[in-house]
Design a protein around this motif. Sequence first.
Motif, PDB file in Angstrom:
ATOM      1  N   SER A   3       0.924  -1.076  -0.149  1.00  0.00           N
ATOM      2  CA  SER A   3      -0.019   0.121   0.092  1.00  0.00           C
ATOM      3  C   SER A   3       0.936   1.346   0.157  1.00  0.00           C
ATOM      4  N   PRO A   4       0.528   2.562  -0.606  1.00  0.00           N
ATOM      5  CA  PRO A   4       1.181   3.492  -0.612  1.00  0.00           C
ATOM      6  C   PRO A   4       1.215   4.021   0.780  1.00  0.00           C
ATOM      7  N   GLU A   5       2.504   4.914   1.092  1.00  0.00           N
ATOM      8  CA  GLU A   5       2.746   5.490   2.249  1.00  0.00           C
ATOM      9  C   GLU A   5       1.764   6.661   2.244  1.00  0.00           C
ATOM     10  N   ILE A   6       0.903   6.952   3.382  1.00  0.00           N
ATOM     11  CA  ILE A   6       0.222   8.054   3.572  1.00  0.00           C
ATOM     12  C   ILE A   6       0.827   8.996   4.530  1.00  0.00           C
ATOM     13  N   ARG A   7       1.368  10.062   4.346  1.00  0.00           N
ATOM     14  CA  ARG A   7       1.907  11.312   5.178  1.00  0.00           C
ATOM     15  C   ARG A   7       0.999  12.373   5.507  1.00  0.00           C
ATOM     16  N   LYS A   8       0.645  12.180   6.946  1.00  0.00           N
ATOM     17  CA  LYS A   8      -0.150  13.086   7.377  1.00  0.00           C
ATOM     18  C   LYS A   8       0.333  14.471   7.871  1.00  0.00           C
ATOM     19  N   ALA A   9      -0.181  15.736   7.539  1.00  0.00           N
ATOM     20  CA  ALA A   9       0.350  16.802   7.847  1.00  0.00           C
ATOM     21  C   ALA A   9       0.470  16.925   9.436  1.00  0.00           C
ATOM     22  N   VAL A  10       1.508  17.419  10.129  1.00  0.00           N
ATOM     23  CA  VAL A  10       1.777  17.812  11.229  1.00  0.00           C
ATOM     24  C   VAL A  10       0.595  18.731  11.604  1.00  0.00           C
ATOM     25  N   PRO A  11      -0.401  18.834  12.737  1.00  0.00           N
ATOM     26  CA  PRO A  11      -1.269  19.614  13.119  1.00  0.00           C
ATOM     27  C   PRO A  11      -0.664  20.923  13.454  1.00  0.00           C
ATOM     28  N   LEU A  12      -1.272  22.124  13.270  1.00  0.00           N
ATOM     29  CA  LEU A  12      -0.835  23.374  13.496  1.00  0.00           C
ATOM     30  C   LEU A  12      -0.593  23.555  15.017  1.00  0.00           C
ATOM     31  N   ARG A  13      -1.401  22.865  15.838  1.00  0.00           N
ATOM     32  CA  ARG A  13      -1.299  23.017  17.131  1.00  0.00           C
ATOM     33  C   ARG A  13       0.062  22.449  17.590  1.00  0.00           C
ATOM     34  N   GLU A  14       0.549  21.610  17.198  1.00  0.00           N
ATOM     35  CA  GLU A  14       1.802  20.832  17.531  1.00  0.00           C
ATOM     36  C   GLU A  14       3.092  21.719  16.850  1.00  0.00           C
ATOM     37  N   GLN A  15       2.753  22.156  15.680  1.00  0.00           N
ATOM     38  CA  GLN A  15       3.895  22.981  15.251  1.00  0.00           C
ATOM     39  C   GLN A  15       3.961  24.260  16.121  1.00  0.00           C
ATOM     40  N   VAL A  16       2.792  24.880  16.570  1.00  0.00           N
ATOM     41  CA  VAL A  16       2.901  26.131  17.455  1.00  0.00           C
ATOM     42  C   VAL A  16       3.666  25.705  18.773  1.00  0.00           C
ATOM     43  N   TYR A  17       3.229  24.552  19.231  1.00  0.00           N
ATOM     44  CA  TYR A  17       3.784  23.945  20.535  1.00  0.00           C
ATOM     45  C   TYR A  17       5.219  23.977  20.382  1.00  0.00           C
ATOM     46  N   ALA A  18       5.725  23.448  19.234  1.00  0.00           N
ATOM     47  CA  ALA A  18       7.242  23.164  19.374  1.00  0.00           C
ATOM     48  C   ALA A  18       7.740  24.427  19.163  1.00  0.00           C
ATOM     49  N   ALA A  19       7.188  25.428  18.365  1.00  0.00           N
ATOM     50  CA  ALA A  19       7.975  26.688  18.245  1.00  0.00           C
ATOM     51  C   ALA A  19       7.904  27.680  19.463  1.00  0.00           C
ATOM     52  N   ILE A  20       6.905  27.607  20.308  1.00  0.00           N
ATOM     53  CA  ILE A  20       7.104  28.104  21.589  1.00  0.00           C
ATOM     54  C   ILE A  20       8.144  27.441  22.456  1.00  0.00           C
ATOM     55  N   LEU A  21       8.121  26.164  22.499  1.00  0.00           N
ATOM     56  CA  LEU A  21       9.023  25.393  23.216  1.00  0.00           C
ATOM     57  C   LEU A  21      10.611  25.814  22.850  1.00  0.00           C
ATOM     58  N   SER A  22      10.743  25.940  21.644  1.00  0.00           N
ATOM     59  CA  SER A  22      11.951  26.340  21.055  1.00  0.00           C
ATOM     60  C   SER A  22      12.494  27.712  21.392  1.00  0.00           C
ATOM     61  N   GLN A  23      11.441  28.816  21.436  1.00  0.00           N
ATOM     62  CA  GLN A  23      11.697  30.128  21.882  1.00  0.00           C
ATOM     63  C   GLN A  23      11.984  29.961  23.444  1.00  0.00           C
ATOM     64  N   LEU A  24      11.324  29.133  24.266  1.00  0.00           N
ATOM     65  CA  LEU A  24      11.673  29.218  25.805  1.00  0.00           C
ATOM     66  C   LEU A  24      13.027  28.658  25.958  1.00  0.00           C
ATOM     67  N   ARG A  25      13.503  27.631  24.953  1.00  0.00           N
ATOM     68  CA  ARG A  25      14.780  27.072  25.143  1.00  0.00           C
ATOM     69  C   ARG A  25      15.803  28.097  25.028  1.00  0.00           C
ATOM     70  N   SER A  26      15.499  28.782  23.949  1.00  0.00           N
ATOM     71  CA  SER A  26      16.528  29.801  23.330  1.00  0.00           C
ATOM     72  C   SER A  26      16.810  30.979  24.002  1.00  0.00           C
ATOM     73  N   GLY A  27      15.688  31.343  24.982  1.00  0.00           N
ATOM     74  CA  GLY A  27      15.840  32.435  25.960  1.00  0.00           C
ATOM     75  C   GLY A  27      14.850  33.568  25.176  1.00  0.00           C
ATOM     76  N   ALA A  28      14.220  33.333  24.103  1.00  0.00           N
ATOM     77  CA  ALA A  28      13.250  34.402  23.740  1.00  0.00           C
ATOM     78  C   ALA A  28      12.344  34.903  24.627  1.00  0.00           C
ATOM     79  N   TYR A  29      11.920  34.149  25.854  1.00  0.00           N
ATOM     80  CA  TYR A  29      11.083  34.697  26.790  1.00  0.00           C
ATOM     81  C   TYR A  29      12.192  34.239  28.144  1.00  0.00           C
ATOM     82  N   SER A  30      11.813  35.577  28.974  1.00  0.00           N
ATOM     83  CA  SER A  30      12.504  35.290  30.180  1.00  0.00           C
ATOM     84  C   SER A  30      11.569  34.870  31.327  1.00  0.00           C
ATOM     85  N   PRO A  31      12.283  33.982  32.375  1.00  0.00           N
ATOM     86  CA  PRO A  31      11.458  33.601  33.466  1.00  0.00           C
ATOM     87  C   PRO A  31      10.740  34.756  34.013  1.00  0.00           C
TER      88      PRO A  31
END
Length: 221
Positions: A3-31
Amino acid sequence: MKSPEIRKAVPLREQVYAAILSQLRSGAYSPGERITEERVARDLDVSRTPVREAISQLHQNGLLSSRERGGYVVPSLTVAEVVEIFEVRKLVEPHAVLLATREFGDKELAALDKAIKQETKAASSKNPDSFAAANEGFRVALFDSLSNGTLTGIIAQFGHHLQFIRMLTLKDISLRKDIVKRQKAIRDAIARRDETAAPALWEEYLSFAQAALVSAMEESQ
């Protein structure tokens, strides 16, 4: 026929989650800094609905704290609170490492090796995300397969504290390389079933992490 492989798009919510987490780790937001749906939606150029869902999930995972007047802020701890948490970790985690020296076989050591290899690969990256993920992978490999489930559950409660450490310290590339060096030594002590050295090295590692965190907290003030 395959069967052909089906690739589902990553939900936008998960992309936003990853983006905010990346900003937290990079110091874009301060404690202590407030996180608003409006700002995140504007910065990421997305609607507020996936932002709201992502922020809610970050809060559930302990990566954001709720405000009394509504909304969320980047978690912050006092130096005294940090010291107290490390005191408890030093009582619990070295014993878990001792159990690892008694229980770990080739499979568990291979999992540690995989995490260390990923950390080594990510140690010099400008973005700390990959290293942070590999660092969490090392803890999972070290503690989650122990036979004492109660002990593993207690250690898991430090997850929020660990995210706070990673957010403040892992921007330092030299620190990441030091972490890898120390974890390799711990892994080797576990592999040779050294019940004295392995817990002692882990306690030294905790003292090292505490000093690095306190220093980063003082610099950010």
